[in-house]
Design a protein around this motif. Structure first.
Motif, PDB file in Angstrom:
ATOM      1  N   PRO A  73      -4.188   6.432  -4.685  1.00  0.00           N
ATOM      2  CA  PRO A  73      -3.648   6.592  -5.291  1.00  0.00           C
ATOM      3  C   PRO A  73      -2.234   6.182  -6.167  1.00  0.00           C
ATOM      4  O   PRO A  73      -0.916   5.715  -6.478  1.00  0.00           O
ATOM      5  CB  PRO A  73      -3.319   8.029  -6.506  1.00  0.00           C
ATOM      6  CG  PRO A  73      -4.952   7.921  -5.981  1.00  0.00           C
ATOM      7  CD  PRO A  73      -5.270   7.579  -4.484  1.00  0.00           C
ATOM      8  N   SER A  74      -1.780   6.156  -4.312  1.00  0.00           N
ATOM      9  CA  SER A  74      -0.113   6.385  -3.744  1.00  0.00           C
ATOM     10  C   SER A  74       0.244   4.902  -4.049  1.00  0.00           C
ATOM     11  O   SER A  74       0.991   4.788  -4.155  1.00  0.00           O
ATOM     12  CB  SER A  74       0.569   6.705  -2.822  1.00  0.00           C
ATOM     13  OG  SER A  74      -1.019   6.606  -1.937  1.00  0.00           O
ATOM     14  N   LEU A  75      -0.630   3.709  -3.635  1.00  0.00           N
ATOM     15  CA  LEU A  75      -0.605   2.543  -3.086  1.00  0.00           C
ATOM     16  C   LEU A  75      -0.855   2.011  -4.797  1.00  0.00           C
ATOM     17  O   LEU A  75       0.423   1.022  -4.831  1.00  0.00           O
ATOM     18  CB  LEU A  75      -1.606   1.986  -2.117  1.00  0.00           C
ATOM     19  CG  LEU A  75      -1.490   0.558  -1.847  1.00  0.00           C
ATOM     20  CD1 LEU A  75       0.034   0.258  -1.708  1.00  0.00           C
ATOM     21  CD2 LEU A  75      -2.234   0.112  -1.374  1.00  0.00           C
ATOM     22  N   THR A  76      -1.418   2.602  -5.832  1.00  0.00           N
ATOM     23  CA  THR A  76      -1.393   1.610  -6.996  1.00  0.00           C
ATOM     24  C   THR A  76      -0.440   2.541  -7.504  1.00  0.00           C
ATOM     25  O   THR A  76       0.201   1.877  -8.301  1.00  0.00           O
ATOM     26  CB  THR A  76      -2.588   2.829  -8.054  1.00  0.00           C
ATOM     27  OG1 THR A  76      -4.041   2.519  -7.103  1.00  0.00           O
ATOM     28  CG2 THR A  76      -2.626   1.893  -9.381  1.00  0.00           C
ATOM     29  N   LYS A  77       0.418   3.128  -7.013  1.00  0.00           N
ATOM     30  CA  LYS A  77       1.543   3.646  -7.961  1.00  0.00           C
ATOM     31  C   LYS A  77       2.730   3.032  -7.537  1.00  0.00           C
ATOM     32  O   LYS A  77       3.851   2.279  -8.047  1.00  0.00           O
ATOM     33  CB  LYS A  77       1.623   5.022  -7.770  1.00  0.00           C
ATOM     34  CG  LYS A  77       2.971   5.707  -8.447  1.00  0.00           C
ATOM     35  CD  LYS A  77       3.533   6.813  -7.316  1.00  0.00           C
ATOM     36  CE  LYS A  77       4.566   7.994  -9.170  1.00  0.00           C
ATOM     37  NZ  LYS A  77       4.927   9.622  -8.257  1.00  0.00           N
ATOM     38  N   PHE A  78       2.578   2.667  -6.293  1.00  0.00           N
ATOM     39  CA  PHE A  78       4.039   1.825  -5.688  1.00  0.00           C
ATOM     40  C   PHE A  78       3.592   0.552  -6.307  1.00  0.00           C
ATOM     41  O   PHE A  78       4.847  -0.634  -6.836  1.00  0.00           O
ATOM     42  CB  PHE A  78       3.463   1.729  -4.201  1.00  0.00           C
ATOM     43  CG  PHE A  78       4.653   0.395  -3.390  1.00  0.00           C
ATOM     44  CD1 PHE A  78       6.009   1.415  -3.200  1.00  0.00           C
ATOM     45  CD2 PHE A  78       4.248  -0.881  -3.346  1.00  0.00           C
ATOM     46  CE1 PHE A  78       6.873   0.444  -2.445  1.00  0.00           C
ATOM     47  CE2 PHE A  78       5.498  -1.404  -2.731  1.00  0.00           C
ATOM     48  CZ  PHE A  78       6.004  -1.326  -2.276  1.00  0.00           C
ATOM     49  N   ILE A  79       2.451   0.031  -6.875  1.00  0.00           N
ATOM     50  CA  ILE A  79       2.724  -1.452  -7.566  1.00  0.00           C
ATOM     51  C   ILE A  79       3.244  -1.414  -8.823  1.00  0.00           C
ATOM     52  O   ILE A  79       3.871  -2.606  -9.398  1.00  0.00           O
ATOM     53  CB  ILE A  79       0.678  -1.838  -7.616  1.00  0.00           C
ATOM     54  CG1 ILE A  79       0.284  -2.533  -5.735  1.00  0.00           C
ATOM     55  CG2 ILE A  79       0.779  -2.638  -8.178  1.00  0.00           C
ATOM     56  CD1 ILE A  79      -1.211  -2.467  -5.863  1.00  0.00           C
ATOM     57  N   GLU A  80       2.831  -0.564  -9.931  1.00  0.00           N
ATOM     58  CA  GLU A  80       3.282  -0.644 -11.131  1.00  0.00           C
ATOM     59  C   GLU A  80       5.034   0.142 -11.349  1.00  0.00           C
ATOM     60  O   GLU A  80       5.089  -0.544 -11.868  1.00  0.00           O
ATOM     61  CB  GLU A  80       2.087   0.865 -11.471  1.00  0.00           C
ATOM     62  CG  GLU A  80       0.503   0.834 -11.928  1.00  0.00           C
ATOM     63  CD  GLU A  80       0.175   1.732 -12.242  1.00  0.00           C
ATOM     64  OE1 GLU A  80      -0.893   2.371 -12.796  1.00  0.00           O
ATOM     65  OE2 GLU A  80       0.542   3.434 -11.459  1.00  0.00           O
ATOM     66  N   SER A  81       5.555   0.411 -10.614  1.00  0.00           N
ATOM     67  CA  SER A  81       6.337   1.006  -9.915  1.00  0.00           C
ATOM     68  C   SER A  81       7.470  -0.636  -9.459  1.00  0.00           C
ATOM     69  O   SER A  81       8.683  -0.687  -9.249  1.00  0.00           O
ATOM     70  CB  SER A  81       6.995   1.745  -9.544  1.00  0.00           C
ATOM     71  OG  SER A  81       6.558   2.229  -7.838  1.00  0.00           O
ATOM     72  N   SER A  82       6.567  -1.313  -8.712  1.00  0.00           N
ATOM     73  CA  SER A  82       7.535  -2.734  -8.108  1.00  0.00           C
ATOM     74  C   SER A  82       7.955  -3.599  -9.239  1.00  0.00           C
ATOM     75  O   SER A  82       8.991  -4.443  -8.364  1.00  0.00           O
ATOM     76  CB  SER A  82       6.134  -3.406  -7.478  1.00  0.00           C
ATOM     77  OG  SER A  82       5.818  -4.084  -7.806  1.00  0.00           O
ATOM     78  N   ASN A  83       7.479  -3.542 -10.002  1.00  0.00           N
ATOM     79  CA  ASN A  83       8.032  -4.358 -11.211  1.00  0.00           C
ATOM     80  C   ASN A  83       8.044  -6.462 -10.560  1.00  0.00           C
ATOM     81  O   ASN A  83       7.885  -6.892 -11.077  1.00  0.00           O
ATOM     82  CB  ASN A  83       9.707  -3.932 -11.234  1.00  0.00           C
ATOM     83  CG  ASN A  83      10.322  -3.487 -11.764  1.00  0.00           C
ATOM     84  OD1 ASN A  83       9.680  -2.647 -12.570  1.00  0.00           O
ATOM     85  ND2 ASN A  83      11.627  -2.519 -11.074  1.00  0.00           N
ATOM     86  N   LYS A  84       6.393  -5.946 -10.193  1.00  0.00           N
ATOM     87  CA  LYS A  84       5.706  -7.116 -10.076  1.00  0.00           C
ATOM     88  C   LYS A  84       4.725  -7.460 -11.308  1.00  0.00           C
ATOM     89  O   LYS A  84       4.480  -6.270 -11.926  1.00  0.00           O
ATOM     90  CB  LYS A  84       5.335  -7.354  -8.829  1.00  0.00           C
ATOM     91  CG  LYS A  84       6.492  -6.621  -7.082  1.00  0.00           C
ATOM     92  CD  LYS A  84       7.266  -8.092  -7.277  1.00  0.00           C
ATOM     93  CE  LYS A  84       7.492  -7.416  -5.602  1.00  0.00           C
ATOM     94  NZ  LYS A  84       8.845  -8.477  -4.995  1.00  0.00           N
ATOM     95  N   PRO A  85       4.644  -8.449 -11.620  1.00  0.00           N
ATOM     96  CA  PRO A  85       3.433  -8.479 -12.450  1.00  0.00           C
ATOM     97  C   PRO A  85       2.621  -8.454 -11.991  1.00  0.00           C
ATOM     98  O   PRO A  85       2.368  -8.859 -10.654  1.00  0.00           O
ATOM     99  CB  PRO A  85       3.458 -10.572 -12.699  1.00  0.00           C
ATOM    100  CG  PRO A  85       4.640 -10.450 -12.268  1.00  0.00           C
ATOM    101  CD  PRO A  85       5.441 -10.087 -11.503  1.00  0.00           C
ATOM    102  N   PHE A  86       1.323  -7.826 -12.498  1.00  0.00           N
ATOM    103  CA  PHE A  86       0.334  -7.172 -11.234  1.00  0.00           C
ATOM    104  C   PHE A  86      -0.954  -7.112 -12.377  1.00  0.00           C
ATOM    105  O   PHE A  86      -0.647  -6.926 -12.956  1.00  0.00           O
ATOM    106  CB  PHE A  86       0.144  -6.055 -11.035  1.00  0.00           C
ATOM    107  CG  PHE A  86       0.210  -4.287 -12.036  1.00  0.00           C
ATOM    108  CD1 PHE A  86      -0.600  -4.063 -11.388  1.00  0.00           C
ATOM    109  CD2 PHE A  86       1.273  -3.640 -12.727  1.00  0.00           C
ATOM    110  CE1 PHE A  86      -1.268  -2.466 -12.915  1.00  0.00           C
ATOM    111  CE2 PHE A  86       1.125  -2.908 -13.261  1.00  0.00           C
ATOM    112  CZ  PHE A  86       0.079  -2.243 -13.380  1.00  0.00           C
ATOM    113  N   LEU A  87      -2.434  -7.446 -11.877  1.00  0.00           N
ATOM    114  CA  LEU A  87      -3.564  -7.408 -12.584  1.00  0.00           C
ATOM    115  C   LEU A  87      -4.132  -6.156 -11.988  1.00  0.00           C
ATOM    116  O   LEU A  87      -4.585  -6.140 -11.011  1.00  0.00           O
ATOM    117  CB  LEU A  87      -4.364  -8.796 -12.930  1.00  0.00           C
ATOM    118  CG  LEU A  87      -5.802  -8.640 -13.030  1.00  0.00           C
ATOM    119  CD1 LEU A  87      -5.259  -8.941 -14.792  1.00  0.00           C
ATOM    120  CD2 LEU A  87      -6.391 -10.399 -12.469  1.00  0.00           C
TER     121      LEU A  87
END
Length: 268
Positions: A233-247
């Motif tokens: 969950p912490s890595l998922t949250k980091f991805i979602e808050s990174s402002n990078k396009p993500f799939l």
């Protein structure tokens, strides 16, 4: 995806290593793009447990022979190549006697991680870029799989930032569930700093555990794909808050269309 050039850089690829999340996706995704008429290359380390005779690896003399500097030591680069049977897909293997001769991938017979895994990752990243430069093959996209390939985005964005060959290349990283416990060598951040990488790009490597290595990779990538149900969950949250396009995670029956659209809409 016809004629688009995509470079896949992976820790593990089937059929050369056992099946797991990383090795299977590192085969399935390139095959998908190859079937769509894309031009692909795959790079992986030449671990000592890969059977060279069975898989018909052979050294490419014109690409081998240079030395790469890792932590102020010259390490010879050997390039080998093979083709995945029936798929017309070339796989390039980054080799070095010191780093990759041992008969296992990441850990010894007791399951203890090799103490130089950090240097192996640095060597692998540099080896991939130097070989692609020698091939004079310009990728539209570089797609990274697995933590052993995690330094590739860091070095592309900083150490090789002035390479005109890659000026339009975009980097996407697939993120998988945690694959090792503990940390790599505590000096890893200093070994990366040695190459002039700025602290703001690598500060998480102060504690080089799996999650911080992947965060560093994401920080230096252009886009991210969640490739496993087991991403924390912490890595998922980091991805979602990174402002990078993500799939978000796509299952096997839908990933082909989703990945193709993500490449086309977010990276090309």
């Amino acid at each position: 995806m016809k004629d688009k050039r995509i470079l896949y850089v992976s820790s593990e690829v089937v059929p050369y290593l056992a099946e797991n999340e990383v090795s299977l996706m590192s085969y399935d995704v390139p095959k998908m793009i190859n079937d769509q008429g894309g031009q692909i290359r795959i790079f992986m380390p030449r671990y000592g447990n890969i059977n060279e005779r069975r898989h018909q690896l052979h050294e490419v003399i014109r690409l081998s022979g240079m030395n790469l500097v890792v932590n102020d030591l010259d390490m010879p680069l050997i390039i080998k190549v093979a083709s995945i049977p029936k798929e017309r897909i070339q796989v390039y293997f980054i080799d070095n006697e010191e780093y990759f001769k041992r008969k296992a991938t990441f850990a010894d017979e007791e399951g203890v991680m090799y103490p130089d895994n950090d240097e192996r990752a640095i060597f692998f990243a540099k080896g991939v870029v130097e070989t692609v430069k020698k091939l004079n093959w310009v990728p539209d996209i570089i797609h990274v799989h697995g933590w052993m390939a995690a330094m590739l985005p860091v070095y592309m964005k900083h150490f090789y930032k002035n390479e005109a060959l890659f000026s339009d290349t975009k980097i996407v990283t697939s993120v998988f569930s945690q694959s090792f416990d503990g940390t790599l060598d505590a000096e890893m951040i200093n070994k990366v700093r040695f190459d002039g990488i700025p602290d703001e790009a690598i500060f998480e490597l102060e504690v080089p555990n799996y999650e911080n290595i992947i965060k560093t990779t994401i920080r230096n990538s252009d886009a991210v794909i969640i490739a496993s149900e087991g991403v924390s969950p912490s890595l998922t949250k980091f991805i979602e808050s990174s402002n990078k396009p993500f799939l978000p995670l796509k299952h096997k029956d839908e990933f082909s269309v989703a990945y193709t659209e993500f490449y086309q809409n977010m990276l090309l």
